[in-house]
Motif scaffolding. Sequence first.
Motif, PDB file in Angstrom:
ATOM      1  N   UNK A   1      14.733   8.318  25.378  1.00  0.00           N
ATOM      2  CA  UNK A   1      14.263   6.972  24.829  1.00  0.00           C
ATOM      3  C   UNK A   1      14.356   7.100  23.360  1.00  0.00           C
ATOM      4  N   UNK A   2      15.183   6.146  22.819  1.00  0.00           N
ATOM      5  CA  UNK A   2      15.024   6.376  21.320  1.00  0.00           C
ATOM      6  C   UNK A   2      13.994   5.502  20.738  1.00  0.00           C
ATOM      7  N   UNK A   3      13.289   5.897  19.634  1.00  0.00           N
ATOM      8  CA  UNK A   3      12.378   5.218  18.860  1.00  0.00           C
ATOM      9  C   UNK A   3      12.964   4.222  17.835  1.00  0.00           C
ATOM     10  N   UNK A   4      14.325   4.393  17.515  1.00  0.00           N
ATOM     11  CA  UNK A   4      15.013   3.472  16.700  1.00  0.00           C
ATOM     12  C   UNK A   4      16.224   3.211  17.356  1.00  0.00           C
ATOM     13  N   UNK A   5      16.723   1.818  17.108  1.00  0.00           N
ATOM     14  CA  UNK A   5      18.216   1.390  17.966  1.00  0.00           C
ATOM     15  C   UNK A   5      19.319   2.038  17.142  1.00  0.00           C
ATOM     16  N   UNK A 506      27.204  18.520  21.629  1.00  0.00           N
ATOM     17  CA  UNK A 506      26.130  17.809  22.672  1.00  0.00           C
ATOM     18  C   UNK A 506      26.276  16.449  23.077  1.00  0.00           C
ATOM     19  N   UNK A 507      27.473  15.842  22.263  1.00  0.00           N
ATOM     20  CA  UNK A 507      27.710  14.455  22.480  1.00  0.00           C
ATOM     21  C   UNK A 507      26.835  13.305  22.331  1.00  0.00           C
ATOM     22  N   UNK A 508      25.887  13.534  21.524  1.00  0.00           N
ATOM     23  CA  UNK A 508      24.903  12.634  21.278  1.00  0.00           C
ATOM     24  C   UNK A 508      25.206  11.493  20.380  1.00  0.00           C
ATOM     25  N   UNK A 509      24.853  10.145  20.338  1.00  0.00           N
ATOM     26  CA  UNK A 509      25.111   9.257  19.411  1.00  0.00           C
ATOM     27  C   UNK A 509      24.162   9.933  17.979  1.00  0.00           C
ATOM     28  N   UNK A 510      24.834   9.189  16.858  1.00  0.00           N
ATOM     29  CA  UNK A 510      23.969   9.663  15.792  1.00  0.00           C
ATOM     30  C   UNK A 510      22.456   9.671  15.733  1.00  0.00           C
ATOM     31  N   UNK A 511      22.125   8.063  16.085  1.00  0.00           N
ATOM     32  CA  UNK A 511      20.625   8.016  16.089  1.00  0.00           C
ATOM     33  C   UNK A 511      19.993   9.010  17.005  1.00  0.00           C
ATOM     34  N   UNK A 512      20.358   9.448  18.188  1.00  0.00           N
ATOM     35  CA  UNK A 512      19.857  10.131  19.120  1.00  0.00           C
ATOM     36  C   UNK A 512      20.106  11.643  18.572  1.00  0.00           C
ATOM     37  N   UNK A 513      20.945  11.948  17.886  1.00  0.00           N
ATOM     38  CA  UNK A 513      21.089  13.156  17.276  1.00  0.00           C
ATOM     39  C   UNK A 513      20.031  13.535  16.052  1.00  0.00           C
ATOM     40  N   UNK A 514      19.679  12.526  15.390  1.00  0.00           N
ATOM     41  CA  UNK A 514      18.843  12.270  14.581  1.00  0.00           C
ATOM     42  C   UNK A 514      17.304  12.510  15.031  1.00  0.00           C
ATOM     43  N   UNK A 515      17.185  12.071  15.971  1.00  0.00           N
ATOM     44  CA  UNK A 515      15.805  11.942  16.668  1.00  0.00           C
ATOM     45  C   UNK A 515      15.464  13.215  17.607  1.00  0.00           C
ATOM     46  N   UNK A 516      16.525  13.755  17.865  1.00  0.00           N
ATOM     47  CA  UNK A 516      16.309  14.996  18.765  1.00  0.00           C
ATOM     48  C   UNK A 516      15.302  16.171  18.038  1.00  0.00           C
ATOM     49  N   UNK A 585      18.694   6.896  10.932  1.00  0.00           N
ATOM     50  CA  UNK A 585      17.597   7.374   9.822  1.00  0.00           C
ATOM     51  C   UNK A 585      16.845   7.700  10.816  1.00  0.00           C
ATOM     52  N   UNK A 586      15.985   8.996  10.610  1.00  0.00           N
ATOM     53  CA  UNK A 586      14.914   9.676  11.081  1.00  0.00           C
ATOM     54  C   UNK A 586      13.745   8.972  11.058  1.00  0.00           C
TER      55      UNK A 586
END
Length: 597
Positions: A1-5, A506-516, A585-586
Amino acid sequence: MLSRPELHGTYGAVSTTHWLASAAGMAMFDRGGNAFDAAVAAAFVIQVVEPHVNGPAAEAPVMIHDASTGEVTVVAGQGPMPRRASVDTFRRLGLNHIPGSGLLAACVPGAFGAWMKVLQHHGRLRLAEVLEPAIGYAERGFPLLPKAAGIIDVLAPLFREEWTETGKIYLDRGVAPRAGALLRNPDLAATFRRIVREAGAAGRDRELEIQAAVDVFYEGFVAEAIDAFMGSAEALDATGKRHGGLLRGDDLAAWRPTVEPPVTAGYRGHVVHKPGPWTQGPVFLQQLALLEGFDLAAMPHLGPDHLHLVVEAAKLAFGDREAWYGDPDHVDVPLKELLSADYTLERRALIGEHAAAALRPGSPGGRSPWLPPLPEAPPPLEPAWRDQLAHGIPAVVRRTSQNRDTTCVSATDRDGNMVVATQSGGWFSSSPIVPGLGFALSTRGQMAWLAQGHPNSLAPGKRPRTTLSPTIVQAGSGEPLMAFGTPGGDQQDQWTLNFLINHLDFGMTPQAAVEALTFHTGHVPSSFTPRQQPPPVVVVEEGLSEETVDGLRRRGHRLQQVAAQSLGKVCATGHAGDGQVFAAASARGEQAYGIVR
């Protein structure tokens, strides 16, 4: 679950380490500007609203992708050490390292010239338009960030008693302001306004006006104020004594930013660009080269194999950084050999099943590496402001290995232009404010060694090797993909590496990659005074599985778990395909922000 869209748009994207800077950059698109105008406006706002980590005298390696040519270039916004600075100069003062605070470590300010070159040759808007937001925040005020308030609170006695010009701006009747208070810097607003006014006298030609602004800064009233201050002032510094400075007006007059080709390597069918070895940037490419020999995508994300391989590759690459990187205008950096397939194969073979205990620089081209000895860790000083002054990095207190900070600006437009910079230096906690200008000088010179014969040893007119390290990635076809960076001192090229691996492997979207969840090895010696070797641990955010924790410990890794979402603030923009742009953005630090339209 992302904290940002996931933020996608069709016109432009901006992501920076401060929401006000991101908004200022987006406003340039509304005025008909492009990604370069947006980045310049955002960078100058950040100089105002994040004064604890950067300022107008900062350094800024700026990477650009110009859609009109398809080329990636680097605007080298790192000024050199003064002509009067040498190893013997410091030895005669009884010093064995360059103090991280005060006046002795001041370099030629590089950020202003770098951003003006970007604006002059790639932007569309006029100087007054892109500086208007920064002038407004300096003049009318901005909300003080909690970390900045904490640093001011610690250093209030220094600002009251020693660095009184700084106290005039950052203290309220001698008292530190609270977090969130509206802070103004009228001197800085007046400096920017005067630059705009004097540059405007050059006439209506946009490029001539911007060139005039550069001349005003490096040869006009700004350089004159710096020369007068540095020629007469003495300031308390990290040594506990007062010293004058070495920087003079002729150093500023002799310098202008250069445009350089990036250092480039492939990874998983993509083309990755970094600034040269006057930064730590090539260490990113060395890590990627080592990791390309492993099938990371087949491993569980954040599993023990994934973390072990990334950490061990970092140790090898950063060992080479310590031994071989320096200003290539002054020393022969064996970059071709360091990035060669044969050398990479030789180094990759050193990655075993167990954690290596130390940095192991290699011998590119048969050369013998040499690492200057690191000093013993000094005991904490009292009161707290003396301990802060003794260390060259902008942190409230020196407690955790992740307490590193700087800024990042990234912008992309629908035409394919991309720009990214990690701007830092000239923070108010390390050097006193220059009277009348409203900003402090950078202390980046602390990153040079007082050790003859090392690639990063101090020399007149030589750039100290900086930690600042933005990244641009293209698709294999040469099309622009993304531009990103993060605050983080020595850890920048570990946290951004994790971001890129999350996305490409690992195929994450940019926002998911930032938040991981992210991590880094603590084996890397600090580039900041007093150049300590941190504990040899793997620093990782809370949330690793017990299986990964147990697996890493069996491999001999020591773990230091830190608070969740506490390592880095990656900011990225780029192209998402189908004519769309994106911003990521993180959420770390609760201040980085992406905007698209």
